[in-house]
Write a protein that holds these residues in place. Structure first.
Motif, PDB file in Angstrom:
ATOM      1  N   VAL A   1      17.041 -61.398-165.407  1.00  0.00           N
ATOM      2  CA  VAL A   1      17.491 -62.383-165.686  1.00  0.00           C
ATOM      3  C   VAL A   1      19.155 -62.646-165.570  1.00  0.00           C
ATOM      4  O   VAL A   1      20.272 -62.680-164.459  1.00  0.00           O
ATOM      5  CB  VAL A   1      18.518 -61.589-167.466  1.00  0.00           C
ATOM      6  N   ARG A   2      18.711 -63.908-165.999  1.00  0.00           N
ATOM      7  CA  ARG A   2      20.007 -65.312-165.967  1.00  0.00           C
ATOM      8  C   ARG A   2      20.877 -65.714-166.826  1.00  0.00           C
ATOM      9  O   ARG A   2      22.266 -65.571-166.701  1.00  0.00           O
ATOM     10  CB  ARG A   2      19.550 -67.054-165.268  1.00  0.00           C
ATOM     11  N   GLN A   3      20.413 -65.491-168.396  1.00  0.00           N
ATOM     12  CA  GLN A   3      21.361 -65.614-169.476  1.00  0.00           C
ATOM     13  C   GLN A   3      21.182 -64.131-170.502  1.00  0.00           C
ATOM     14  O   GLN A   3      19.843 -63.970-170.548  1.00  0.00           O
ATOM     15  CB  GLN A   3      21.025 -66.257-169.957  1.00  0.00           C
ATOM     16  N   LEU A   4      22.469 -63.662-170.580  1.00  0.00           N
ATOM     17  CA  LEU A   4      21.759 -62.480-171.182  1.00  0.00           C
ATOM     18  C   LEU A   4      23.535 -62.580-172.204  1.00  0.00           C
ATOM     19  O   LEU A   4      24.409 -62.440-172.447  1.00  0.00           O
ATOM     20  CB  LEU A   4      22.514 -61.436-170.481  1.00  0.00           C
ATOM     21  N   PHE A   5      22.701 -62.450-173.791  1.00  0.00           N
ATOM     22  CA  PHE A   5      23.588 -62.466-174.850  1.00  0.00           C
ATOM     23  C   PHE A   5      23.608 -61.454-175.683  1.00  0.00           C
ATOM     24  O   PHE A   5      22.633 -60.957-176.371  1.00  0.00           O
ATOM     25  CB  PHE A   5      22.657 -63.760-175.727  1.00  0.00           C
ATOM     26  N   VAL A   6      24.557 -60.508-175.925  1.00  0.00           N
ATOM     27  CA  VAL A   6      24.998 -59.444-176.158  1.00  0.00           C
ATOM     28  C   VAL A   6      26.133 -60.113-178.025  1.00  0.00           C
ATOM     29  O   VAL A   6      26.587 -59.381-177.776  1.00  0.00           O
ATOM     30  CB  VAL A   6      25.596 -58.711-175.743  1.00  0.00           C
ATOM     31  N   GLU A   7      25.907 -60.963-178.911  1.00  0.00           N
ATOM     32  CA  GLU A   7      26.395 -61.451-178.957  1.00  0.00           C
ATOM     33  C   GLU A   7      26.790 -61.149-180.604  1.00  0.00           C
ATOM     34  O   GLU A   7      25.459 -60.350-181.252  1.00  0.00           O
ATOM     35  CB  GLU A   7      26.395 -63.293-179.637  1.00  0.00           C
ATOM     36  N   ASP A   8      27.441 -60.987-181.842  1.00  0.00           N
ATOM     37  CA  ASP A   8      27.545 -60.550-183.246  1.00  0.00           C
ATOM     38  C   ASP A   8      27.265 -59.297-183.471  1.00  0.00           C
ATOM     39  O   ASP A   8      26.381 -59.045-184.357  1.00  0.00           O
ATOM     40  CB  ASP A   8      26.234 -61.262-183.439  1.00  0.00           C
TER      41      ASP A   8
ATOM     42  N   VAL B   1      22.389 -56.154-162.867  1.00  0.00           N
ATOM     43  CA  VAL B   1      21.895 -57.897-162.569  1.00  0.00           C
ATOM     44  C   VAL B   1      23.142 -58.718-162.084  1.00  0.00           C
ATOM     45  O   VAL B   1      23.954 -59.890-162.856  1.00  0.00           O
ATOM     46  CB  VAL B   1      22.585 -58.428-164.131  1.00  0.00           C
ATOM     47  N   ASP B   2      22.405 -59.033-160.699  1.00  0.00           N
ATOM     48  CA  ASP B   2      23.265 -59.511-159.885  1.00  0.00           C
ATOM     49  C   ASP B   2      22.581 -60.758-159.875  1.00  0.00           C
ATOM     50  O   ASP B   2      23.671 -61.779-159.490  1.00  0.00           O
ATOM     51  CB  ASP B   2      22.897 -58.904-158.578  1.00  0.00           C
ATOM     52  N   LEU B   3      21.565 -61.493-160.771  1.00  0.00           N
ATOM     53  CA  LEU B   3      21.786 -62.801-160.126  1.00  0.00           C
ATOM     54  C   LEU B   3      22.291 -63.257-162.214  1.00  0.00           C
ATOM     55  O   LEU B   3      21.534 -64.568-162.184  1.00  0.00           O
ATOM     56  CB  LEU B   3      19.565 -63.032-160.790  1.00  0.00           C
ATOM     57  N   LEU B   4      22.296 -62.377-162.715  1.00  0.00           N
ATOM     58  CA  LEU B   4      23.114 -63.623-164.142  1.00  0.00           C
ATOM     59  C   LEU B   4      24.231 -63.917-164.160  1.00  0.00           C
ATOM     60  O   LEU B   4      25.040 -64.097-163.196  1.00  0.00           O
ATOM     61  CB  LEU B   4      23.879 -61.910-165.070  1.00  0.00           C
ATOM     62  N   GLU B   5      23.580 -65.311-165.011  1.00  0.00           N
ATOM     63  CA  GLU B   5      24.688 -66.266-164.621  1.00  0.00           C
ATOM     64  C   GLU B   5      25.303 -67.036-165.835  1.00  0.00           C
ATOM     65  O   GLU B   5      26.573 -67.048-166.046  1.00  0.00           O
ATOM     66  CB  GLU B   5      23.636 -67.442-164.119  1.00  0.00           C
TER      67      GLU B   5
ATOM     68  N   LEU C   1      10.674 -54.136-170.489  1.00  0.00           N
ATOM     69  CA  LEU C   1      10.662 -55.819-170.906  1.00  0.00           C
ATOM     70  C   LEU C   1       9.490 -56.267-169.584  1.00  0.00           C
ATOM     71  O   LEU C   1       9.723 -56.034-168.840  1.00  0.00           O
ATOM     72  CB  LEU C   1      11.466 -56.785-171.349  1.00  0.00           C
ATOM     73  N   PRO C   2       8.664 -57.240-169.907  1.00  0.00           N
ATOM     74  CA  PRO C   2       8.160 -58.090-168.784  1.00  0.00           C
ATOM     75  C   PRO C   2       9.367 -57.857-167.592  1.00  0.00           C
ATOM     76  O   PRO C   2      11.170 -58.879-167.942  1.00  0.00           O
ATOM     77  CB  PRO C   2       8.026 -59.558-169.393  1.00  0.00           C
ATOM     78  N   GLU C   3       9.216 -57.699-166.161  1.00  0.00           N
ATOM     79  CA  GLU C   3      10.251 -58.167-165.268  1.00  0.00           C
ATOM     80  C   GLU C   3      10.844 -59.480-164.996  1.00  0.00           C
ATOM     81  O   GLU C   3      11.861 -59.781-163.674  1.00  0.00           O
ATOM     82  CB  GLU C   3       9.407 -57.464-164.012  1.00  0.00           C
ATOM     83  N   SER C   4      10.053 -60.510-165.651  1.00  0.00           N
ATOM     84  CA  SER C   4       9.889 -62.050-165.097  1.00  0.00           C
ATOM     85  C   SER C   4      11.117 -62.469-166.128  1.00  0.00           C
ATOM     86  O   SER C   4      11.517 -63.460-165.539  1.00  0.00           O
ATOM     87  CB  SER C   4       9.003 -62.671-165.126  1.00  0.00           C
ATOM     88  N   LEU C   5      11.729 -61.754-166.894  1.00  0.00           N
ATOM     89  CA  LEU C   5      12.983 -62.612-167.400  1.00  0.00           C
ATOM     90  C   LEU C   5      13.317 -62.975-166.988  1.00  0.00           C
ATOM     91  O   LEU C   5      14.807 -62.084-166.321  1.00  0.00           O
ATOM     92  CB  LEU C   5      13.139 -61.240-168.711  1.00  0.00           C
ATOM     93  N   LEU C   6      13.893 -64.374-167.457  1.00  0.00           N
ATOM     94  CA  LEU C   6      14.999 -65.332-167.174  1.00  0.00           C
ATOM     95  C   LEU C   6      16.472 -65.382-168.411  1.00  0.00           C
ATOM     96  O   LEU C   6      17.285 -65.640-168.075  1.00  0.00           O
ATOM     97  CB  LEU C   6      14.828 -66.409-166.951  1.00  0.00           C
ATOM     98  N   ARG C   7      15.302 -65.284-169.392  1.00  0.00           N
ATOM     99  CA  ARG C   7      16.898 -65.092-170.791  1.00  0.00           C
ATOM    100  C   ARG C   7      16.335 -64.277-171.684  1.00  0.00           C
ATOM    101  O   ARG C   7      15.251 -64.068-172.550  1.00  0.00           O
ATOM    102  CB  ARG C   7      16.756 -66.439-171.557  1.00  0.00           C
ATOM    103  N   LEU C   8      17.574 -63.461-171.980  1.00  0.00           N
ATOM    104  CA  LEU C   8      17.381 -62.485-173.650  1.00  0.00           C
ATOM    105  C   LEU C   8      18.265 -62.216-174.477  1.00  0.00           C
ATOM    106  O   LEU C   8      19.528 -62.893-173.555  1.00  0.00           O
ATOM    107  CB  LEU C   8      17.403 -61.052-172.651  1.00  0.00           C
ATOM    108  N   ASP C   9      18.093 -62.469-175.711  1.00  0.00           N
ATOM    109  CA  ASP C   9      19.046 -62.904-176.469  1.00  0.00           C
ATOM    110  C   ASP C   9      19.420 -61.165-177.351  1.00  0.00           C
ATOM    111  O   ASP C   9      17.519 -61.638-177.957  1.00  0.00           O
ATOM    112  CB  ASP C   9      18.807 -64.093-176.952  1.00  0.00           C
TER     113      ASP C   9
END
Length: 468
Positions: free
Chosen positions: A274-281, A296-300, A246-254
């Motif tokens: 990545v700043r936002q990661l969604f592992v829902e449902d 993922v140290d930069l994950l918010e 995946l692109p290394e520049s990703l900031l948001r991944l669902d």
């Protein structure tokens, strides 16, 4: 010299008058075109008339016309293909269009054709809309996009093709879209049959920032690592692992609603930005193992919401937490809402303390001495105790601290003690009963004579019968 100044003044005044004259004529013509499009003769004073409004468009407050023709049951033959002057946006959603009208306008910026019956887009369909910035074709029945369908759209920034029947796309389809920034191909369930690379095969430009591929039946995905993509949505596919390329520049991944059974370190190894990661449902996700989120140290923002099989969250899921490592973590929002987690290890306390939001709503929490630290968090988690029974349903923050107790003996020991007491009670009752029971060798004899209560019945009558 004075005559030269007078000549210049007269020339300027004449040019100004001519400009005003032509501008007024253009406005009159524009108003006539607007009336002809918005209020056609066969639809005047009826509900089929469009709603037209003049607004001031940025950046200099110039005149702009917005036309809303949604929910009018229009067919292509009902529309004028020459659009009015100054038109900025045209909404034709929720109509009965079975093809894309070939409009002509050099000012239209937004065209909405959602919720129609369009099944095909032909080559050059939009080439007379050279200023178009946003094109919405979602919620149709488009199964075919001809080569050069998007020819003549050098300024298009947003393209929505969601909820159609796309599966086989022509090579370099998106190549004419030189500044495309957002592409939505979600809910085209046969899209994985195309088998082409989005960038090299379909011509997606390197300025693309947002890509949505929800519900496309994807089993794998490879995107250029160096592509400057910022947001990627892969909800409701058939992925068993987070794609490794995946692109290394990703900031948001669902990555929600896929087939992951556990979250592993290799799943997040390349998500360092990545700043936002969604592992829902996640219907199959059961555990988040050690080191799974260490990189993922930069994950918010992180959400596992409604992953109803999630029962294990390792104490070292974020790596070994120390006073040094905790300062590197940017995490501020964490959601476990609707999962089946019962407890959290106290080693997570430093990380949880720096959060601004922790959602534990719906968790069956085991409120014992190992979870009492959760009461000390400086915010409301909405977590409620499921056990012990005496505080079931109470908010963790509302329950008394002394109610968070742990048994000193294991549960099986309590059960053994109870069974032993029951057995001893049964033995005691048996011995008492046996002690009160007469011995088998003892025969009860009762003396019959004058002092017996039966004497008058047995002895006296005998005497009368035998007087001697």
């Amino acid at each position: 010299m004075a005559s030269l100044k007078v000549m210049r003044a007269l020339t300027f005044a004449l040019l100004l008058l001519l400009a005003i004259h032509f501008n007024q004529a253009e406005i009159i013509d524009g108003e006539e075109e607007t009336d002809r499009f918005c209020y056609p003769e066969n639809s005047k004073n009826s509900r089929r008339s469009c709603e037209c409004s003049n607004v001031s468009a940025s950046p200099w407050g110039m005149r702009a016309l917005r036309i809303d023709c949604s929910y009018k049951d229009f067919k292509v033959k009902d529309l004028s293909l020459v659009l009015p002057l100054y038109i900025d946006s045209l909404d034709l959603s929720w109509n009965g269009l079975d093809s894309v009208p070939i409009f002509a306008s050099d000012s239209l910026h937004q065209l909405n054709l959602r919720h129609n019956n369009i099944s095909k887009v032909i080559a050059g369909n939009f080439k007379q809309l050279t200023s178009l910035r946003e094109l919405y074709l979602g919620w149709n029945s488009i199964a075919q996009l001809e080569a050069n369908s998007f020819e003549g759209l050098p300024h298009l920034q947003v393209l929505d093709l969601a909820h159609n029947n796309l599966h086989s796309l022509p090579s370099q389809l998106f190549a004419p879209l030189l500044v495309l920034g957002s592409l939505d191909i979600s809910w085209n369930r046969r899209f994985n049959e195309s088998g082409g690379d989005l960038y090299t095969g379909l011509g997606v430009n390197w300025k693309l920032a947002t890509l949505r591929l929800d519900a496309c039946s994807l089993t794998e995905l490879h995107l250029p690592v160096s592509a400057p993509l910022k947001e990627l949505s892969l909800r409701r596919n058939q992925l068993k692992r987070i794609p490794s390329q995946l692109p290394e520049s990703l900031l948001r991944l669902d990555i929600s609603d896929n087939l992951l059974e556990e979250l592993l370190p290799q799943d997040t190894a390349n998500l360092t930005q990545v700043r936002q990661l969604f592992v829902e449902d996640m219907s199959l996700l059961q555990s988040v193992v050690a080191q799974a989120l260490a990189s993922v140290d930069l994950l918010e923002t992180l959400s596992f919401q409604n992953s109803r099989q999630l029962t294990h969250f390792d104490a070292q899921a974020f790596g070994v937490i120390s006073s040094v490592s905790i300062k590197k973590k940017a995490l501020r929002s964490l959601s476990f809402r609707g999962t089946m987690l019962r407890s959290f290890n106290s080693t997570l306390a430093p990380l949880f303390n720096q959060l601004t939001e922790l959602d534990l709503n719906g968790l069956p929490l085991q409120c014992d001495c190992e979870l009492v630290w959760l009461k000390q968090l400086p915010y409301q988690t909405n977590g409620r105790c499921y056990k012990p029974n005496r505080i079931r349903g109470m908010l963790v923050t509302s329950a008394r601290g002394d109610a968070f107790s742990c048994d000193t003996w294991p549960r099986w020991a309590y059960g053994l003690v109870v069974l032993s007491l029951i057995a001893l009670s049964a033995v005691g009752i048996y011995l008492i009963v046996m002690g009160l029971r007469p011995h088998r060798g003892v025969t009860m004899r009762r003396k019959v004579g004058a002092g017996s209560p039966y004497a008058r019945v047995t002895i006296e009558p005998n005497r009368q019968e035998n007087p001697h």
